[in-house]
Write a protein that holds these residues in place. Structure first.
Motif, PDB file in Angstrom:
ATOM      1  N   VAL A 182       0.829  -1.193   0.000  1.00 36.73           N
ATOM      2  CA  VAL A 182       0.000   0.000   0.000  1.00 36.73           C
ATOM      3  C   VAL A 182       0.873   1.255   0.000  1.00 36.73           C
ATOM      4  O   VAL A 182       2.035   1.211   0.405  1.00 36.73           O
ATOM      5  CB  VAL A 182      -0.959   0.042   1.217  1.00 36.73           C
ATOM      6  N   PHE A 183       0.296   2.361  -0.459  1.00 41.31           N
ATOM      7  CA  PHE A 183       0.970   3.652  -0.376  1.00 41.31           C
ATOM      8  C   PHE A 183      -0.031   4.717   0.033  1.00 41.31           C
ATOM      9  O   PHE A 183      -1.249   4.554  -0.162  1.00 41.31           O
ATOM     10  CB  PHE A 183       1.648   4.020  -1.706  1.00 41.31           C
ATOM     11  N   ALA A 184       0.478   5.803   0.622  1.00 41.41           N
ATOM     12  CA  ALA A 184      -0.376   6.886   1.083  1.00 41.41           C
ATOM     13  C   ALA A 184      -0.694   7.834  -0.062  1.00 41.41           C
ATOM     14  O   ALA A 184       0.135   8.081  -0.940  1.00 41.41           O
ATOM     15  CB  ALA A 184       0.302   7.642   2.223  1.00 41.41           C
ATOM     16  N   CYS A 185      -1.906   8.376  -0.035  1.00 39.72           N
ATOM     17  CA  CYS A 185      -2.374   9.263  -1.104  1.00 39.72           C
ATOM     18  C   CYS A 185      -3.087  10.468  -0.487  1.00 39.72           C
ATOM     19  O   CYS A 185      -3.952  10.300   0.375  1.00 39.72           O
ATOM     20  CB  CYS A 185      -3.325   8.504  -2.022  1.00 39.72           C
ATOM     21  N   ASN A 186      -2.705  11.654  -0.924  1.00 40.64           N
ATOM     22  CA  ASN A 186      -3.370  12.860  -0.426  1.00 40.64           C
ATOM     23  C   ASN A 186      -4.167  13.576  -1.512  1.00 40.64           C
ATOM     24  O   ASN A 186      -4.503  14.752  -1.384  1.00 40.64           O
ATOM     25  CB  ASN A 186      -2.366  13.832   0.213  1.00 40.64           C
ATOM     26  N   CYS A 187      -4.487  12.849  -2.589  1.00 44.85           N
ATOM     27  CA  CYS A 187      -5.299  13.429  -3.654  1.00 44.85           C
ATOM     28  C   CYS A 187      -6.706  13.732  -3.134  1.00 44.85           C
ATOM     29  O   CYS A 187      -7.225  13.025  -2.263  1.00 44.85           O
ATOM     30  CB  CYS A 187      -5.411  12.467  -4.836  1.00 44.85           C
ATOM     31  N   THR A 188      -7.323  14.750  -3.698  1.00 46.90           N
ATOM     32  CA  THR A 188      -8.713  15.047  -3.382  1.00 46.90           C
ATOM     33  C   THR A 188      -9.603  14.463  -4.465  1.00 46.90           C
ATOM     34  O   THR A 188      -9.144  14.160  -5.570  1.00 46.90           O
ATOM     35  CB  THR A 188      -8.949  16.567  -3.301  1.00 46.90           C
ATOM     36  N   ARG A 189     -10.881  14.306  -4.138  1.00 46.12           N
ATOM     37  CA  ARG A 189     -11.811  13.732  -5.103  1.00 46.12           C
ATOM     38  C   ARG A 189     -11.966  14.609  -6.337  1.00 46.12           C
ATOM     39  O   ARG A 189     -12.295  14.132  -7.412  1.00 46.12           O
ATOM     40  CB  ARG A 189     -13.179  13.530  -4.458  1.00 46.12           C
ATOM     41  N   SER A 190     -11.752  15.902  -6.164  1.00 44.04           N
ATOM     42  CA  SER A 190     -11.960  16.824  -7.279  1.00 44.04           C
ATOM     43  C   SER A 190     -10.803  16.819  -8.276  1.00 44.04           C
ATOM     44  O   SER A 190     -10.930  17.347  -9.378  1.00 44.04           O
ATOM     45  CB  SER A 190     -12.153  18.249  -6.742  1.00 44.04           C
ATOM     46  N   GLN A 191      -9.668  16.223  -7.871  1.00 47.07           N
ATOM     47  CA  GLN A 191      -8.527  16.196  -8.789  1.00 47.07           C
ATOM     48  C   GLN A 191      -8.814  15.251  -9.950  1.00 47.07           C
ATOM     49  O   GLN A 191      -9.137  14.081  -9.749  1.00 47.07           O
ATOM     50  CB  GLN A 191      -7.254  15.777  -8.050  1.00 47.07           C
ATOM     51  N   GLN A 192      -8.668  15.737 -11.158  1.00 49.98           N
ATOM     52  CA  GLN A 192      -9.009  14.965 -12.342  1.00 49.98           C
ATOM     53  C   GLN A 192      -7.843  14.147 -12.888  1.00 49.98           C
ATOM     54  O   GLN A 192      -8.028  13.163 -13.584  1.00 49.98           O
ATOM     55  CB  GLN A 192      -9.527  15.915 -13.440  1.00 49.98           C
ATOM     56  N   CYS A 236       0.763   9.673  -6.329  1.00 50.82           N
ATOM     57  CA  CYS A 236       1.276   9.610  -4.957  1.00 50.82           C
ATOM     58  C   CYS A 236       2.211   8.426  -4.719  1.00 50.82           C
ATOM     59  O   CYS A 236       3.005   8.454  -3.769  1.00 50.82           O
ATOM     60  CB  CYS A 236       0.113   9.568  -3.972  1.00 50.82           C
ATOM     61  N   LEU A 237       2.134   7.410  -5.553  1.00 48.37           N
ATOM     62  CA  LEU A 237       3.028   6.263  -5.387  1.00 48.37           C
ATOM     63  C   LEU A 237       4.482   6.701  -5.453  1.00 48.37           C
ATOM     64  O   LEU A 237       5.335   6.184  -4.723  1.00 48.37           O
ATOM     65  CB  LEU A 237       2.739   5.209  -6.467  1.00 48.37           C
ATOM     66  N   GLN A 238       4.760   7.681  -6.309  1.00 48.12           N
ATOM     67  CA  GLN A 238       6.126   8.161  -6.475  1.00 48.12           C
ATOM     68  C   GLN A 238       6.523   9.182  -5.411  1.00 48.12           C
ATOM     69  O   GLN A 238       7.694   9.544  -5.301  1.00 48.12           O
ATOM     70  CB  GLN A 238       6.296   8.800  -7.861  1.00 48.12           C
ATOM     71  N   LYS A 239       5.556   9.656  -4.626  1.00 49.46           N
ATOM     72  CA  LYS A 239       5.856  10.698  -3.631  1.00 49.46           C
ATOM     73  C   LYS A 239       6.364  10.124  -2.305  1.00 49.46           C
ATOM     74  O   LYS A 239       6.942  10.860  -1.496  1.00 49.46           O
ATOM     75  CB  LYS A 239       4.602  11.538  -3.374  1.00 49.46           C
ATOM     76  N   HIS A 240       6.094   8.841  -2.063  1.00 52.71           N
ATOM     77  CA  HIS A 240       6.548   8.167  -0.832  1.00 52.71           C
ATOM     78  C   HIS A 240       6.087   8.913   0.427  1.00 52.71           C
ATOM     79  O   HIS A 240       6.864   9.168   1.340  1.00 52.71           O
ATOM     80  CB  HIS A 240       8.067   8.005  -0.835  1.00 52.71           C
ATOM     81  N   ILE A 241       4.810   9.260   0.458  1.00 59.42           N
ATOM     82  CA  ILE A 241       4.232   9.918   1.623  1.00 59.42           C
ATOM     83  C   ILE A 241       4.138   8.897   2.763  1.00 59.42           C
ATOM     84  O   ILE A 241       3.668   7.776   2.557  1.00 59.42           O
ATOM     85  CB  ILE A 241       2.823  10.455   1.289  1.00 59.42           C
ATOM     86  N   PRO A 242       4.576   9.240   3.964  1.00 56.82           N
ATOM     87  CA  PRO A 242       4.477   8.279   5.075  1.00 56.82           C
ATOM     88  C   PRO A 242       3.030   7.848   5.318  1.00 56.82           C
ATOM     89  O   PRO A 242       2.106   8.676   5.277  1.00 56.82           O
ATOM     90  CB  PRO A 242       5.021   9.076   6.269  1.00 56.82           C
ATOM     91  N   LEU A 243       2.838   6.566   5.583  1.00 55.03           N
ATOM     92  CA  LEU A 243       1.483   6.051   5.818  1.00 55.03           C
ATOM     93  C   LEU A 243       0.851   6.664   7.062  1.00 55.03           C
ATOM     94  O   LEU A 243      -0.375   6.707   7.184  1.00 55.03           O
ATOM     95  CB  LEU A 243       1.519   4.529   5.950  1.00 55.03           C
TER      96      LEU A 243
END
Length: 287
Positions: free
Chosen positions: A106-116, A121-128
């Motif tokens: 799994v990877f962390a994602c901070n995208c919003t629903r409105s983002q088209q 985020c897979l490449q951003k390596h955001i901490p879970l």
């Protein structure tokens, strides 16, 4: 043809049940009787932002009004909240999520629903552990996923674009539908799942998720995807369309027999249907 022992009806308390739900319940009942299988009532209440007490009560009101039978699960709202809510199975969901974390799936994602745009985020390596992020499964998008059908065939298809890297844990911290559905069906020993054709992508996603978690028992589940009832424009029925909800039809004075007859007419069956038993017998089923 697959031989099945337990199936389920799985409404969500996020809107009033409508004629499309009743069709699915009828096909489920028909296949259960054909196999001598039990029917579980499994209510999915993990979408906490949309769960509504009125909709939860409506599930039992509708099932009882139409005479829809089930063999296992809650008898009423109090019984559901006391013993059957998905909140009681949170330890099972957390265990599954922890397993995915340990296996680095799994990877962390901070995208919003409105983002088209596609999620990167897979490449951003955001901490879970980052607050207000969802967790997405790192999906395999190339290998075919094998689905066992009720009719006895096996269908192989790759994960559709819409399901790539799908969410398994939501930003509110609760597990997402695809994960809870897999865990619940395995927990209850379901081996036949009836759903609309619109959920084919979910079936593929859930099969891949089960494989990622090493849940080989999911391979034994047979799936029956039935055609949908559509509105006059040919669009899928929505829970927000109050005119086809059973609650609205009851308020308009429609009897169960009239509701069953209306549904079969929408499917091109021009016969009067007087009861749930007759309704089930009229439905075309796979296999």
């Amino acid at each position: 043809m697959s031989q099945s022992h337990k199936t389920r009806i799985a409404p969500t308390p996020s809107g009033y049940l409508h004629v499309g739900n009743v069709l699915s319940f009828g096909i489920t009942t028909a296949l259960a009787r054909k196999n001598g299988a039990t029917v579980l009532l499994r209510i999915d209440d993990m979408d906490r932002d949309r769960v509504n007490a009125l909709y939860l009560q409506d599930i039992f009101d509708t099932l009882n009004y139409l005479g829809v039978p089930w063999n296992e699960g809650p008898a009423d709202v109090a019984d559901f909240e006391r013993s059957f809510s998905q909140l009681h199975r949170m330890p099972l969901y957390r265990e599954a999520l922890n397993q995915l974390v340990q296996n680095k799936l799994v990877f962390a994602c901070n995208c919003t629903r409105s983002q088209q745009h596609p999620c990167t985020c897979l490449q951003k390596h955001i901490p879970l552990s980052t607050p207000n992020v969802s967790w997405r499964l790192i999906t395999n998008n190339n290998d075919p996923i094998r689905i066992k059908t009720y009719s006895g065939t096996t269908v192989s298809e790759t994960l559709p674009i819409s399901m790539r890297n799908f969410v398994v844990k939501k930003k509110d911290g609760y597990p997402a539908y695809q994960l809870t559905s897999v865990i619940d069906d395995l927990h209850y020993g379901v081996d036949l799942i009836v759903r609309g054709q619109d959920l084919w992508a979910s079936t593929l996603a859930q099969q891949q998720l089960a494989e990622a978690m090493g849940k080989t028992g999911f391979n034994r589940i047979a799936f029956c995807h039935h055609p949908l009832i559509t509105d006059v424009t040919g669009s899928k029925l929505s829970k927000s369309a109050g005119s086809i909800s059973i609650q609205y039809l009851k308020q308009q004075g429609k009897s169960p027999a009239e509701i069953f007859t209306m549904i079969t007419a929408m499917m091109g069956i021009a016969e009067k249907v007087d009861s749930w038993e007759e309704f089930v017998e009229q439905l075309p089923i796979a296999g």
